[in-house]
Each structure stands twice: as C-alpha cells, then as structure tokens.
Design an enzyme around this catalytic site. Structure first.
Site, PDB file in Angstrom:
ATOM      1  N   GLY A 125     -28.367  16.171  -5.024  1.00 36.63           N
ATOM      2  CA  GLY A 125     -27.641  17.195  -5.775  1.00 36.63           C
ATOM      3  C   GLY A 125     -26.415  16.601  -6.416  1.00 36.63           C
ATOM      4  O   GLY A 125     -26.402  15.434  -6.814  1.00 36.63           O
ATOM      5  N   GLU A 126     -25.372  17.408  -6.569  1.00 31.93           N
ATOM      6  CA  GLU A 126     -24.095  17.003  -7.175  1.00 31.93           C
ATOM      7  C   GLU A 126     -24.193  16.745  -8.680  1.00 31.93           C
ATOM      8  O   GLU A 126     -23.191  16.488  -9.320  1.00 31.93           O
ATOM      9  CB  GLU A 126     -23.534  15.728  -6.523  1.00 31.93           C
ATOM     10  N   GLY A 127     -25.403  16.789  -9.239  1.00 35.28           N
ATOM     11  CA  GLY A 127     -25.604  16.354 -10.616  1.00 35.28           C
ATOM     12  C   GLY A 127     -25.995  14.894 -10.709  1.00 35.28           C
ATOM     13  O   GLY A 127     -26.151  14.361 -11.811  1.00 35.28           O
TER      14      GLY A 127
END
Length: 337
Positions: free
Chosen positions: A304-306
């Site tokens: 995640g997190e981009g």
C-alpha cells in the site's frame, strides 16, 4: 485548493460533464509515434502510454516533471473485531514515519522525483464499525472527499494517491463485494498478514457488513456505508485529477476500491487513470479486471502507501522519454523502409 462541493448533491454534480483528453494532442502524438526511429509497435505498451498521457496533458511531445504523491490516513471502527494483524495505533505511528521520510513510499517518491504530501484524517475519531452501522455520516463522507480533492496540486502533471489505515483492506473488500457481487472470500485476503482465525473474522465482517446494506446500488452510498475516510479521500483526489486533466497511476487493492466507486458511479470517469501494478492481495486482479485496467507491473507487492504506483512512475517516465526524445526517421536521416 478548496473543493467545489459541500454536500452530496454538489459531489454528484462533479461526476457529470467530465473533461476529456485533447483530441488534437492525441492525434499529433500518434502521428509522431509513427515517425520515430523504431519498427512500428516495437515499444509495445510504452507507445500507448505516451499517447494516452499526451492527450490528457494537451501536449503531443510531453515531459513528466511535477508528479505528486499524496497519502491519506484514516482509522476504522471494524478493527475492534480483530480483522488486522496490527492495532489501530499503527496508523498514527506510520503517519509519523511518513513525515520523517522513513517509509518505503518516501524512498520511491524521492527516487522518481515526486513531491509527497501526507494527510491524516481525524485519526482520533475512527469510522463506525460497518458491520453494525454506516461507517460515515453524509457530512463525514463529503468532508473526506473534499479533503482529497483539495490535496491535489492543480500544477502537478501526474497524481498517485496512496493510503494508510489499519483495517482498510477489510473495508475495501466490503466495497468490492457490494459493488461487484460474489462471496466475501472472493474479495477478502490476508492484508497485513492475518492468520487463519483473523482471516475468518475478516470474512465474517465483510459478509455481515455487505448483508446489512443488501440491495444498495448507489456506489457513493456504498462508500459511505462501508468505506473509510482515507478511501473516500482517494476517490476525491482521483476525481479532482480528472477535472484538472492530471493523469493518475492507481496503486493497489485499497486505492482501486476507491477508484471502483467512481467507475461504477460514472462510467468512463477513470479514463485518465492507468493501473500501476497488480498487488499480491488476492482480489486485486479481479478488481482491475472489473475496471478494465491492465497493470503496468506485477512484482508481488502488498504494502500500500501508493508504493507500487510510485514505482510505475518510472515506466511512464521511460515511455515519455522515448516518445518525446527520440528522433524521427527524417531527423536522424534513417530510412523508414
């Protein structure tokens, strides 16, 4: 920037009359691609990627110089059901890590020349447990989407929306099931690495949450009932990017659940977006298929997190470097056959 809506009616209006890519720039970019010193189609998807980007930026020979990464963080009431391997306190701790530059997405953003901003959203006020009651009020939903919209820099030339929120894969799974059908197990994976009992609790929460709103067909209402503030903010940011004609690279399963809400609410709304990668989260491939998005990368990521989308910035930069920097056959004095 202030979001141009303050209620659900205003939000829904922004899903209509969407800006379109520049047809002239698209045509000119396609013509340029046909004249470059390479066999036709030799750069595969890189050619399509460059032409797509040129149309949205209105420039037949574009460069990517101002990418923006914006990470939204929110907490989820469903976490109290034991659906995550980590406690809710980790959300705020990771926000501190982002601010200090210590997370994976910080390193990737720096590596690819992206400006990164972080937006914690009322971490001390988690959403309600969606198994029992709507996750957000209408005011909460509108506020989160407006925050996402306002976080987008209109001068950016690319957007990646990332997230942090313990429990948000559970929320994303519920959204996907509510909008696409099937069984909870089809959409629910191990997320942060829950064990078998944790996965069973997660599947149960998704099953019961979706059953509570059975028959609900409005994607925005599904987001309100089952989503999180950071998921709503990502949807708002992606929608804002469309109105600014800023291309978007989508990240993993949670980001794509936010994008799916828009996709079902207004077909074609994601024409300015490409999928950065296919994550290791079990249902992400199905979600990409539902939106008609082929991933640029598949590296087994599940952070995640981009992070996966930021990594794909390198692919887009490579596509544009070739498209805008290569010589034409005439310029190079090379026979085109």
């Amino acid at each position: 920037m202030t979001a141009p809506f303050s209620d659900l009616a205003g939000l829904r209006a922004r899903l209509c009359d969407l800006p379109q890519p520049d047809a002239v720039a698209t045509g000119d970019a396609r013509s340029r691609n046909a004249q470059l010193t390479k066999p036709a189609g030799a750069l595969g998807r890189l050619e399509d990627l460059a032409i797509w980007y040129a149309g949205w930026r209105g420039d037949a020979r574009p460069r990517l110089i101002r990418p923006q990464v914006t990470v939204f963080a929110g907490n989820h009431g469903v976490v109290t059901r034991g659906v995550s391997a980590f406690p809710a306190a980790v959300t705020a701790q990771m926000v501190g890590n982002f601010d200090a530059g210590g997370a994976a997405v910080n390193q990737l953003a720096e590596a690819f020349g992206a400006t990164m901003t972080v937006h914690p959203i009322e971490l001390d006020r988690p959403t309600a447990d969606f198994v029992e009651t709507p996750a957000m009020s209408e005011a909460d939903l509108v506020a989160a989407m407006a925050l996402g919209w306002a976080a987008v820099n209109p001068e950016a030339d690319l957007l990646v929306a990332g997230e942090m929120g313990i429990g948000n894969t559970c929320s994303a799974s519920a959204i996907a099931m509510a909008l696409e059908g099937g069984a909870a197990l089809d959409w629910t994976g191990r997320g942060t690495g829950v064990d078998d009992p944790g996965l069973a609790r997660k599947v149960d929460a998704v099953t019961r949450g979706v059953a509570r709103i059975e028959g609900e067909a409005d994607p925005i209402e599904v987001l309100r009932q089952l989503g999180g503030r950071e998921i709503a903010a990502m949807a708002g940011a992606i929608l804002a990017a469309r109105h600014h004609r800023i291309p978007v690279i989508l990240d993993g399963f949670i980001c794509c659940a936010a994008a799916l809400v828009l996709h079902r609410a207004a077909p074609g709304v994601l024409d300015h977006a490409v999928a950065g990668h296919q994550s290791a989260e079990s249902a992400h491939a199905r979600l990409l298929e539902a939106m008609g998005k082929a991933p640029l990368l598949s590296l087994g990521l599940r952070l995640g997190e981009g992070s996966g989308a930021v990594l794909a910035i390198g692919v887009l930069k490579g596509a544009l470097a070739c498209h805008s920097g290569m010589a034409s056959f005439a310029e190079a004095g090379v026979s085109d056959g």
